[in-house]
Scaffold this motif. Structure first.
Motif, PDB file in Angstrom:
ATOM      1  N   PRO A 121      42.151 104.137  93.194  1.00  0.00           N
ATOM      2  CA  PRO A 121      43.140 103.047  93.229  1.00  0.00           C
ATOM      3  C   PRO A 121      44.605 103.496  93.073  1.00  0.00           C
ATOM      4  O   PRO A 121      44.665 104.271  92.172  1.00  0.00           O
ATOM      5  CB  PRO A 121      42.682 102.061  92.280  1.00  0.00           C
ATOM      6  N   THR A 122      45.413 102.919  93.858  1.00  0.00           N
ATOM      7  CA  THR A 122      46.807 103.325  93.734  1.00  0.00           C
ATOM      8  C   THR A 122      47.509 102.638  92.463  1.00  0.00           C
ATOM      9  O   THR A 122      46.752 101.776  91.922  1.00  0.00           O
ATOM     10  CB  THR A 122      47.659 102.853  95.008  1.00  0.00           C
ATOM     11  N   THR A 123      48.563 103.280  91.886  1.00  0.00           N
ATOM     12  CA  THR A 123      49.268 102.686  90.670  1.00  0.00           C
ATOM     13  C   THR A 123      49.528 101.078  90.811  1.00  0.00           C
ATOM     14  O   THR A 123      49.434 100.541  89.906  1.00  0.00           O
ATOM     15  CB  THR A 123      50.626 103.390  90.640  1.00  0.00           C
ATOM     16  N   GLU A 124      49.728 100.845  92.075  1.00  0.00           N
ATOM     17  CA  GLU A 124      50.260  99.430  92.410  1.00  0.00           C
ATOM     18  C   GLU A 124      48.918  98.565  92.174  1.00  0.00           C
ATOM     19  O   GLU A 124      48.969  97.365  91.707  1.00  0.00           O
ATOM     20  CB  GLU A 124      50.931  99.037  94.004  1.00  0.00           C
ATOM     21  N   GLU A 125      47.830  99.076  92.909  1.00  0.00           N
ATOM     22  CA  GLU A 125      46.582  98.178  93.027  1.00  0.00           C
ATOM     23  C   GLU A 125      46.093  98.195  91.280  1.00  0.00           C
ATOM     24  O   GLU A 125      45.648  97.137  90.703  1.00  0.00           O
ATOM     25  CB  GLU A 125      45.606  99.086  93.600  1.00  0.00           C
ATOM     26  N   VAL A 126      46.150  99.216  90.726  1.00  0.00           N
ATOM     27  CA  VAL A 126      45.704  99.017  89.153  1.00  0.00           C
ATOM     28  C   VAL A 126      46.491  98.158  88.352  1.00  0.00           C
ATOM     29  O   VAL A 126      45.987  97.350  87.571  1.00  0.00           O
ATOM     30  CB  VAL A 126      45.558 100.573  88.411  1.00  0.00           C
ATOM     31  N   ARG A 127      47.717  98.084  88.570  1.00  0.00           N
ATOM     32  CA  ARG A 127      48.653  97.235  87.810  1.00  0.00           C
ATOM     33  C   ARG A 127      48.455  95.785  88.385  1.00  0.00           C
ATOM     34  O   ARG A 127      48.279  94.891  87.574  1.00  0.00           O
ATOM     35  CB  ARG A 127      50.119  97.634  88.289  1.00  0.00           C
ATOM     36  N   SER A 128      48.318  95.455  89.559  1.00  0.00           N
ATOM     37  CA  SER A 128      47.945  94.257  90.136  1.00  0.00           C
ATOM     38  C   SER A 128      46.648  93.648  89.342  1.00  0.00           C
ATOM     39  O   SER A 128      46.500  92.637  88.844  1.00  0.00           O
ATOM     40  CB  SER A 128      47.888  94.132  91.551  1.00  0.00           C
TER      41      SER A 128
END
Length: 535
Positions: A387-394
């Motif tokens: 998962p991308t950083t953006e996906e994990v944060r979301s």
């Protein structure tokens, strides 16, 4: 549902399991298969599906939310949610009633009675809520017996709940309050951790440089390993999850359920006073056929340790309600990337919250791993990605806005071996996320009342892809908004009063506003954290 199968050369072996079919299911299927990459020949015979008779009466305590404990801070009412199911019983709803009786355990003295008549709604019996006051209960142990009684007095079914009125000065080291928050030494604590395999000091040193505050190692730690965690300021969720006779990872010295009790009680006594201990991990996705053992383990741990809650993780998100007697805190583990949308994190958290009637804490398990790490074929390996950083944060903020009061990511060992993202890159992003959540934790866990009439989104019609949470803390209003990735657009928030200032915290920017309204663009997977000063 995935029952444990067989490997190697074996004689005929019975494989069975129990699963709950959602009430709105149109159909279901049963598949007999061999996993990709396996070789040999498999025979299947005498396949059957048997309907399990549902109990006529089911109940869950919605107050108190933790081990039936009543304190000076509440709750003011005991609440029990009750379901009546007469499909397998030759009786109609108008011919029964539900009675709740509260009595002392030691003397049997009655302390309250409440009775309700079940009502039907479009052919379905509506759930009931029984309430009894707690304000005059003296310190001691109590029992709430809920009976389904047929006209004429015959009892069809009984469910019991244990309750305890704690002394006013009784403060367990770790407990759960009525807002579903973990309290450590009386202060709110947001568990922010990861799954580990084992505890090694080099890893602990690196991990402790972040704002992650706990870890859940699969290998039940030794006392020296617990000492290491404490040395580095970290809490441990202690795993007892392997010790179930008949489970796939059960050690050979446990041959029956009778072997489990002395081991569980002994380990809890050994570790319950360690300062690094945060909670006990009792179950990692075991199916419903283990319910009796799971309930026994929960009971043994609660009897041996009044100071630490239990936590479990399930992928059986639509069956969580069946496990309610097996945990103090629930977690479900949505791992969508790349096979499903990131919005699975919010959907699973919301479903989990409904399954527990909003009455149990949730420490959710967001995905960090590349599914390639668990691939059984080259094709599967190529399909995976981290998962991308953006996906994990979301996904993390989706869980929080849908009610999670803790996050335990899966996993540290995957971050160290994900094949497509260097460790330093992923770890850097995770440290930033942990620091962000840690900064926001006092606001996430705040119980200060939000000014009325609260916050509205798009005049009460928020898009499905938006998840948001409003909190008050020390005179400021905080608004956490996250896009789950299924859409994008402009959002108008209407505040409970005219704003003096709106600041987005992650970018430290002032947001234009018009009286009580402000409008922002929220792109896919974007997270916005607002601090708002009202006039």
């Amino acid at each position: 549902m995935y029952p444990t199968g067989v490997k190697g050369t074996r004689d005929w072996t019975q494989i069975s399991d129990v699963a709950a079919i959602p009430a709105n299911a149109g159909s279901c299927s049963l598949s007999c298969y061999v996993r990709p990459g396996m070789t040999g020949t498999a025979w299947f015979d005498d396949i059957s599906v048997v309907r399990v008779v549902e109990p006529a009466l089911r109940s869950v305590l919605t107050a108190p939310v933790y081990r039936g404990r009543i304190t000076a801070d509440g709750p003011r009412l005991i609440r029990a949610r009750v379901w009546v199911d007469l499909r397998d019983h030759d009786v109609q709803a108008q011919d029964v009633q539900v009675t709740g009786r509260l009595s002392g355990v030691a003397d049997g003295k009655p302390h309250g009675v409440v009775t309700q008549q079940p009502k039907t709604d479009q052919g379905t019996i509506a759930p009931l809520t029984l309430e009894l006051p707690t304000d005059r209960l003296p310190t001691g142990d109590y029992r709430l017996d809920i009976e389904l009684v047929r006209t004429g007095g015959r009892v069809i079914s009984t469910v019991s709940h244990r309750l305890t009125r704690l002394a006013d000065n009784d403060q367990p080291k770790c407990t759960i309050d009525e807002h579903r928050r973990l309290l450590v030494d009386g202060k709110p604590f947001f568990p922010l951790g990861m799954y580990w395999t084992d505890i090694q000091e080099n890893d602990l040193k690196l991990y402790a440089e972040s704002k992650f505050n706990c870890l859940m190692p699969y290998g039940s730690p030794s006392r020296p390993q617990m000492d290491l965690a404490h040395k580095h300021g970290l809490k441990v969720i202690y795993s007892l999850k392997h010790w179930y006779a008949g489970s796939p990872e059960c050690p050979p010295f446990i041959r029956s359920a009778a072997d489990e009790e002395p081991l569980i009680r002994g380990r809890v006594r050994e570790m319950r006073d360690h300062p690094a201990l945060l909670a006990w991990y009792l179950n990692d996705e075991l199916p419903q056929r283990f319910l009796a053992q799971l309930e026994a383990h929960q009971r043994w741990v609660a009897e041996e340790d009044r100071d630490h809650p239990t936590w479990v993780a399930l992928y059986q998100v639509n069956e969580v309600g069946s496990y309610l007697n097996t945990f103090d805190v629930i977690g479900t583990d949505p791992y969508p990337i790349p096979r499903s949308p990131a919005s699975m994190a919010a959907a699973w958290t919301a479903t989990t919250f409904r399954e527990v009637e909003g009455a149990r804490p949730m420490w959710q398990v967001p995905q960090l791993h590349n599914w390639a790490n668990y691939a059984r074929s080259e094709k599967e390996r190529k399909q995976g990605r981290t998962p991308t950083t953006e996906e994990v944060r979301s996904m993390a903020w989706q869980c929080i806005t849908e009610g999670a009061t803790g996050l335990v990511f899966y996993s540290w060992f995957d971050v160290k071996q994900n094949p497509d993202v260097p460790f330093d890159k992923q770890w850097s992003g995770l440290k930033e996320l942990a620091a962000e959540i840690d900064r926001m934790a006092p606001m996430i866990l705040s119980t200060d009342p939000v000014p009325q009439p609260g916050v509205k989104v798009n005049d009460g019609r928020p898009p499905a892809w938006l998840h948001w949470l409003a909190r008050s803390h020390r005179g400021s209003l905080y608004l956490f908004a996250v896009n789950d990735g299924d859409g994008a657009g402009r959002i108008t928030f209407r505040l409970p009063g005219a704003a003096a200032r709106v600041r987005e915290l992650s970018t430290n920017t002032i947001v234009p506003h018009d009286g009580p309204n402000f409008t922002v663009q929220l792109d896919r997977l974007e997270v916005r954290l607002y601090q708002i000063e009202l006039r």
